[in-house]
Scaffold this motif. Structure first.
Motif, mmCIF file in Angstrom:
data_model
loop_
_atom_site.group_PDB
_atom_site.id
_atom_site.type_symbol
_atom_site.label_atom_id
_atom_site.label_comp_id
_atom_site.label_asym_id
_atom_site.label_seq_id
_atom_site.Cartn_x
_atom_site.Cartn_y
_atom_site.Cartn_z
ATOM 1 N N LYS A 16 0.831 -1.203 0.000
ATOM 2 C CA LYS A 16 0.000 0.000 0.000
ATOM 3 C C LYS A 16 0.869 1.258 0.000
ATOM 4 O O LYS A 16 1.800 1.372 0.787
ATOM 5 C CB LYS A 16 -0.917 0.025 1.224
ATOM 6 N N PRO A 17 0.551 2.201 -0.882
ATOM 7 C CA PRO A 17 1.297 3.464 -0.877
ATOM 8 C C PRO A 17 0.775 4.397 0.219
ATOM 9 O O PRO A 17 -0.350 4.249 0.694
ATOM 10 C CB PRO A 17 1.019 4.039 -2.265
ATOM 11 N N SER A 18 1.596 5.350 0.606
ATOM 12 C CA SER A 18 1.171 6.348 1.576
ATOM 13 C C SER A 18 0.129 7.269 0.946
ATOM 14 O O SER A 18 0.127 7.494 -0.266
ATOM 15 C CB SER A 18 2.378 7.172 2.041
ATOM 16 N N GLY A 19 -0.770 7.782 1.770
ATOM 17 C CA GLY A 19 -1.769 8.734 1.284
ATOM 18 C C GLY A 19 -3.082 8.111 0.872
ATOM 19 O O GLY A 19 -4.036 8.826 0.566
ATOM 20 N N MET A 20 -3.164 6.793 0.845
ATOM 21 C CA MET A 20 -4.402 6.097 0.498
ATOM 22 C C MET A 20 -4.943 5.374 1.717
ATOM 23 O O MET A 20 -4.182 4.768 2.479
ATOM 24 C CB MET A 20 -4.177 5.069 -0.620
ATOM 25 N N THR A 21 -6.262 5.420 1.911
ATOM 26 C CA THR A 21 -6.868 4.589 2.937
ATOM 27 C C THR A 21 -6.958 3.161 2.408
ATOM 28 O O THR A 21 -6.847 2.919 1.195
ATOM 29 C CB THR A 21 -8.274 5.083 3.295
ATOM 30 N N SER A 22 -7.174 2.217 3.308
ATOM 31 C CA SER A 22 -7.368 0.833 2.868
ATOM 32 C C SER A 22 -8.598 0.744 1.974
ATOM 33 O O SER A 22 -8.636 -0.038 1.017
ATOM 34 C CB SER A 22 -7.510 -0.085 4.086
ATOM 35 N N HIS A 23 -9.621 1.557 2.275
ATOM 36 C CA HIS A 23 -10.836 1.592 1.444
ATOM 37 C C HIS A 23 -10.515 2.109 0.040
ATOM 38 O O HIS A 23 -11.066 1.615 -0.949
ATOM 39 C CB HIS A 23 -11.890 2.471 2.114
ATOM 40 N N ASP A 24 -9.613 3.097 -0.048
ATOM 41 C CA ASP A 24 -9.191 3.602 -1.361
ATOM 42 C C ASP A 24 -8.544 2.492 -2.182
ATOM 43 O O ASP A 24 -8.776 2.381 -3.396
ATOM 44 C CB ASP A 24 -8.178 4.741 -1.199
ATOM 45 N N VAL A 25 -7.721 1.673 -1.525
ATOM 46 C CA VAL A 25 -7.043 0.570 -2.219
ATOM 47 C C VAL A 25 -8.065 -0.425 -2.746
ATOM 48 O O VAL A 25 -7.962 -0.904 -3.885
ATOM 49 C CB VAL A 25 -6.038 -0.128 -1.286
ATOM 50 N N VAL A 26 -9.072 -0.733 -1.923
ATOM 51 C CA VAL A 26 -10.135 -1.640 -2.357
ATOM 52 C C VAL A 26 -10.823 -1.086 -3.596
ATOM 53 O O VAL A 26 -11.075 -1.805 -4.572
ATOM 54 C CB VAL A 26 -11.151 -1.874 -1.224
ATOM 55 N N GLY A 27 -11.132 0.205 -3.592
ATOM 56 C CA GLY A 27 -11.803 0.827 -4.741
ATOM 57 C C GLY A 27 -10.960 0.756 -5.998
ATOM 58 O O GLY A 27 -11.478 0.474 -7.095
ATOM 59 N N ARG A 28 -9.670 1.004 -5.858
ATOM 60 C CA ARG A 28 -8.779 0.943 -7.024
ATOM 61 C C ARG A 28 -8.698 -0.477 -7.564
ATOM 62 O O ARG A 28 -8.718 -0.693 -8.795
ATOM 63 C CB ARG A 28 -7.392 1.433 -6.589
ATOM 64 N N LEU A 29 -8.632 -1.461 -6.667
ATOM 65 C CA LEU A 29 -8.538 -2.852 -7.105
ATOM 66 C C LEU A 29 -9.841 -3.296 -7.770
ATOM 67 O O LEU A 29 -9.828 -4.124 -8.695
ATOM 68 C CB LEU A 29 -8.187 -3.754 -5.928
ATOM 69 N N ARG A 30 -10.967 -2.776 -7.319
ATOM 70 C CA ARG A 30 -12.241 -3.085 -7.975
ATOM 71 C C ARG A 30 -12.212 -2.634 -9.430
ATOM 72 O O ARG A 30 -12.691 -3.331 -10.337
ATOM 73 C CB ARG A 30 -13.401 -2.388 -7.242
ATOM 74 N N ARG A 31 -11.664 -1.448 -9.663
ATOM 75 C CA ARG A 31 -11.623 -0.928 -11.043
ATOM 76 C C ARG A 31 -10.660 -1.739 -11.909
ATOM 77 O O ARG A 31 -10.906 -1.922 -13.109
ATOM 78 C CB ARG A 31 -11.225 0.550 -11.020
ATOM 79 N N ILE A 32 -9.580 -2.223 -11.307
ATOM 80 C CA ILE A 32 -8.597 -2.999 -12.071
ATOM 81 C C ILE A 32 -9.140 -4.376 -12.429
ATOM 82 O O ILE A 32 -8.969 -4.861 -13.554
ATOM 83 C CB ILE A 32 -7.283 -3.138 -11.276
#
Length: 299
Positions: A16-32
């Motif tokens: 996980k990169p800095s500046g993203m919430t865990s929820h943000d990561v989930v959202g990005r992975l959904r799009r991928i």
């Protein structure tokens, strides 16, 4: 041939990169991946980086087996003032000081934070109070009445001191807050402190060595075969459970919730049942001998 996919099943270990919430990561992975059902196995604060395992699709049914995983971290603690969030993203709380600390004095104080103890979660945390996350109450200026929780800190080593900032390595049980340790260490030393950086190096058996970045996955959007290669091989998951491959007749019985005999001759109480090399079909519990009852069916 690459084609867009609507569903991906598997476990991914992300850095996980800095500046993203865990929820943000989930959202990005959904799009991928195109997969709507995604869950993370242990929240990381926005400031933090490192190992964040996520389960996708049918693998979300396995989340219960990872809930008690111990976590390992490296990071830094800034001495001189506390913050309301216990980390660098918060507002200063209390007086600022110019602490005269030595590496020896910090290491001596850190020795108090080892073994089993009662820990108070930060007011800005996801802990729920009557169904409401504590951070929402804190942001609204409402009282946050949290209860201490039992945590186990296997190791807490102060590895260096540079000015008012100390580097550390820590191994802590699931549900433990590194931020709280930093805050309480500042109280013990009488100078205030907060977590200035944090990187998770391990979450249970998962480590940075196998972690992928979102930027690595992004070009593979829609390519099922390539994405599958980026996921953790299912036979390596839950290593305390032996893997056994079942024939189609046995798969059919277990799909209907029926007990079945499996070619498994250890004494393990639970096994992973495969319908092929990578197709994890079920988790089954031993009834007696080689007779097993499916408890989680993926197929």
């Amino acid at each position: 041939m690459n084609c867009y996919i609507s569903s991906v099943n598997g476990l991914f270990v992300l850095d996980k990169p800095s500046g993203m919430t865990s929820h943000d990561v989930v959202g990005r992975l959904r799009r991928i991946t195109g997969e709507k059902s995604i869950g993370h196995l242990g929240t990381l604060d926005p400031m933090a980086t490192g190992v964040l395992p996520l389960v996708l699709g049918k693998y979300t049914r396995l989340a219960q087996y990872f809930s008690s995983a111990e976590k390992s971290y490296t990071g830094a603690i800034r001495f001189g003032f506390a913050t309301d969030t216990y980390d660098a993203e918060g507002e200063p709380a209390g007086d600022r000081t110019q602490p005269q600390l030595t590496l020896h004095s910090i290491r001596e104080a850190a020795m108090r934070f080892r073994g089993e103890m009662q820990q108070m979660p930060p007011p800005f945390s996801a802990k729920k109070i009557a169904g409401t996350p504590a951070y929402k109450l804190a942001r609204a200026g409402k009282p946050v009445e949290l209860k201490p929780a039992t945590v186990v800190i296997d190791s807490f080593e102060i590895t260096g001191l540079d000015g008012h900032e100390a580097c550390f390595a820590m191994k802590i049980s699931a549900g433990g807050y590194v931020r709280s340790v930093a805050h309480e260490l500042g109280q013990v030393l009488g100078c205030g402190a907060h977590l200035s950086s944090l990187r998770r190096t391990h979450a249970g058996v998962f480590s940075l060595n196998e972690a992928r970045t979102l930027d690595e996955l992004q070009p593979l959007a829609g390519n099922l075969a390539a994405l599958e290669q980026m996921s953790v091989h299912p036979r390596t998951l839950l290593p305390h459970m032996p893997s056994v491959t079942a024939d189609m007749q046995t798969i059919g019985r277990m799909r209907n919730g029926m007990q079945a005999n499996l070619p498994e001759f250890t004494s393990a109480p639970q096994v992973k049942v495969f319908a092929g090399q990578r197709q994890l079909f079920a988790i089954a519990s031993r009834v007696a001998g080689t007779l097993f009852q499916p408890v989680v069916v993926m197929g």
